[in-house]
Write a protein that holds these residues in place. Structure first.
Motif, PDB file in Angstrom:
ATOM      1  N   ALA A  35       0.831  -1.210   0.000  1.00 22.03           N
ATOM      2  CA  ALA A  35       0.000   0.000   0.000  1.00 22.03           C
ATOM      3  C   ALA A  35       0.860   1.252   0.000  1.00 22.03           C
ATOM      4  O   ALA A  35       0.522   2.243  -0.651  1.00 22.03           O
ATOM      5  N   GLU A  36       1.985   1.202   0.700  1.00 26.41           N
ATOM      6  CA  GLU A  36       2.903   2.362   0.714  1.00 26.41           C
ATOM      7  C   GLU A  36       3.567   2.531  -0.651  1.00 26.41           C
ATOM      8  O   GLU A  36       3.657   3.646  -1.179  1.00 26.41           O
ATOM      9  N   LEU A  37       4.039   1.436  -1.229  1.00 29.81           N
ATOM     10  CA  LEU A  37       4.742   1.510  -2.511  1.00 29.81           C
ATOM     11  C   LEU A  37       3.821   1.912  -3.662  1.00 29.81           C
ATOM     12  O   LEU A  37       4.239   2.606  -4.587  1.00 29.81           O
ATOM     13  N   LEU A  38       2.570   1.462  -3.605  1.00 25.31           N
ATOM     14  CA  LEU A  38       1.626   1.756  -4.689  1.00 25.31           C
ATOM     15  C   LEU A  38       0.783   2.998  -4.416  1.00 25.31           C
ATOM     16  O   LEU A  38      -0.158   3.279  -5.163  1.00 25.31           O
ATOM     17  N   HIS A  39       1.085   3.687  -3.321  1.00 34.41           N
ATOM     18  CA  HIS A  39       0.417   4.953  -2.975  1.00 34.41           C
ATOM     19  C   HIS A  39      -1.099   4.791  -2.876  1.00 34.41           C
ATOM     20  O   HIS A  39      -1.868   5.545  -3.454  1.00 34.41           O
ATOM     21  N   TRP A  40      -1.534   3.792  -2.099  1.00 36.49           N
ATOM     22  CA  TRP A  40      -2.962   3.572  -1.895  1.00 36.49           C
ATOM     23  C   TRP A  40      -3.563   4.630  -0.975  1.00 36.49           C
ATOM     24  O   TRP A  40      -4.776   4.790  -0.938  1.00 36.49           O
ATOM     25  N   GLY A  41      -2.735   5.269  -0.231  1.00 37.48           N
ATOM     26  CA  GLY A  41      -3.206   6.286   0.705  1.00 37.48           C
ATOM     27  C   GLY A  41      -2.750   5.963   2.121  1.00 37.48           C
ATOM     28  O   GLY A  41      -2.529   4.807   2.481  1.00 37.48           O
ATOM     29  N   GLU A  42      -2.635   7.019   2.901  1.00 35.29           N
ATOM     30  CA  GLU A  42      -2.128   6.860   4.266  1.00 35.29           C
ATOM     31  C   GLU A  42      -3.076   6.046   5.144  1.00 35.29           C
ATOM     32  O   GLU A  42      -2.644   5.322   6.039  1.00 35.29           O
ATOM     33  N   THR A  43      -4.374   6.150   4.884  1.00 37.92           N
ATOM     34  CA  THR A  43      -5.345   5.410   5.703  1.00 37.92           C
ATOM     35  C   THR A  43      -5.164   3.909   5.541  1.00 37.92           C
ATOM     36  O   THR A  43      -5.156   3.166   6.534  1.00 37.92           O
ATOM     37  N   TYR A  44      -4.981   3.446   4.319  1.00 36.30           N
ATOM     38  CA  TYR A  44      -4.777   2.018   4.075  1.00 36.30           C
ATOM     39  C   TYR A  44      -3.483   1.541   4.725  1.00 36.30           C
ATOM     40  O   TYR A  44      -3.434   0.460   5.320  1.00 36.30           O
ATOM     41  N   VAL A  45      -2.432   2.340   4.582  1.00 35.32           N
ATOM     42  CA  VAL A  45      -1.142   1.960   5.185  1.00 35.32           C
ATOM     43  C   VAL A  45      -1.290   1.848   6.691  1.00 35.32           C
ATOM     44  O   VAL A  45      -0.833   0.874   7.309  1.00 35.32           O
ATOM     45  N   PHE A  46      -1.949   2.823   7.306  1.00 36.75           N
ATOM     46  CA  PHE A  46      -2.114   2.819   8.754  1.00 36.75           C
ATOM     47  C   PHE A  46      -2.950   1.633   9.218  1.00 36.75           C
ATOM     48  O   PHE A  46      -2.572   0.905  10.145  1.00 36.75           O
ATOM     49  N   VAL A  47      -4.094   1.411   8.582  1.00 35.56           N
ATOM     50  CA  VAL A  47      -5.000   0.336   9.007  1.00 35.56           C
ATOM     51  C   VAL A  47      -4.336  -1.026   8.816  1.00 35.56           C
ATOM     52  O   VAL A  47      -4.382  -1.888   9.715  1.00 35.56           O
ATOM     53  N   LEU A  48      -3.695  -1.238   7.686  1.00 34.58           N
ATOM     54  CA  LEU A  48      -3.033  -2.526   7.452  1.00 34.58           C
ATOM     55  C   LEU A  48      -1.870  -2.744   8.424  1.00 34.58           C
ATOM     56  O   LEU A  48      -1.668  -3.866   8.908  1.00 34.58           O
ATOM     57  N   SER A  49      -1.129  -1.700   8.717  1.00 37.44           N
ATOM     58  CA  SER A  49      -0.043  -1.823   9.688  1.00 37.44           C
ATOM     59  C   SER A  49      -0.581  -2.136  11.077  1.00 37.44           C
ATOM     60  O   SER A  49      -0.024  -2.965  11.801  1.00 37.44           O
TER      61      SER A  49
END
Length: 192
Positions: free
Chosen positions: A25-39
């Motif tokens: 999600a970070e590499l493909l720029h899905w958005g900060e919300t996705y990165v945060f929730v998945l982390s």
């Protein structure tokens, strides 16, 4: 087959798949919300692994050392958030995280422990010396949070180096008091 049995016994391990997804999600720029929730979802099974590891260490050491490791590693998420937030100069987030951790541990965890312990065992007894010792440490911690806040306006602006030195000095004293209280409790209190 062994993998399926392991997943049946520990279904939370499937949440570890959220870690590579958070990197993706970070590499493909899905958005900060996705990165945060998945982390955040990926950290959930780590808490279980930390708990199991401290239980395994407790069987080879004393219950005091196991309790100390459990308390220390149980706050690993707050420590990680604090380190990342300090590096990003998000000091308000650090303050909110630490305050939330203190309130959560004091009110939620301790309250639930008292409630469930009372429901299971009935009337409970506590060592008054230990309770007094921890109450004193709690009062000192509250004072350590209040003193820099109250006195910083007399020392200078919030960004002044004198205010930071004062705050760091108070934090150093608190770390020293905590370390001394651990040494004292390991040396004087009989093993459980």
């Amino acid at each position: 087959m062994k993998l399926l049995n392991f997943i049946r016994k520990k279904p939370l391990v499937l949440l570890l798949l959220a870690f590579p997804l958070s990197i993706l999600a970070e590499l493909l720029h899905w958005g900060e919300t996705y990165v945060f929730v998945l982390s955040a979802v990926g950290v959930i099974p780590m808490a279980e692994f930390i708990g199991e590891a401290t239980e395994a260490l407790t069987t080879h050491t004393s219950s005091k050392i196991g309790g100390l490791l459990n308390a220390t590693l149980g706050n690993a998420a707050e420590l990680i958030i604090t380190i990342v937030a300090i590096r990003e100069n998000l000091l308000d987030l650090v303050l909110a995280s630490i305050t939330g951790s203190i309130l959560g541990n004091l009110l939620l965890v301790m309250g639930a422990s008292f409630l469930l312990g009372g429901l299971k065992n009935g009337f409970q007894k506590f060592d008054s010396r230990n309770s007094a010792r921890y109450a004193i440490l709690l009062i000192l911690a509250v004072l350590a949070l209040l003193i820099p806040s109250v006195l910083s306006s007399y020392i200078g602006e919030d960004t002044d180096i004198k205010v930071e030195v004062f705050s760091l000095s108070v934090a150093g004293v608190m770390i020293l008091l905590y370390a001394l209280s651990l040494v004292f409790s390991f040396r004087t209190i009989s093993p459980v």
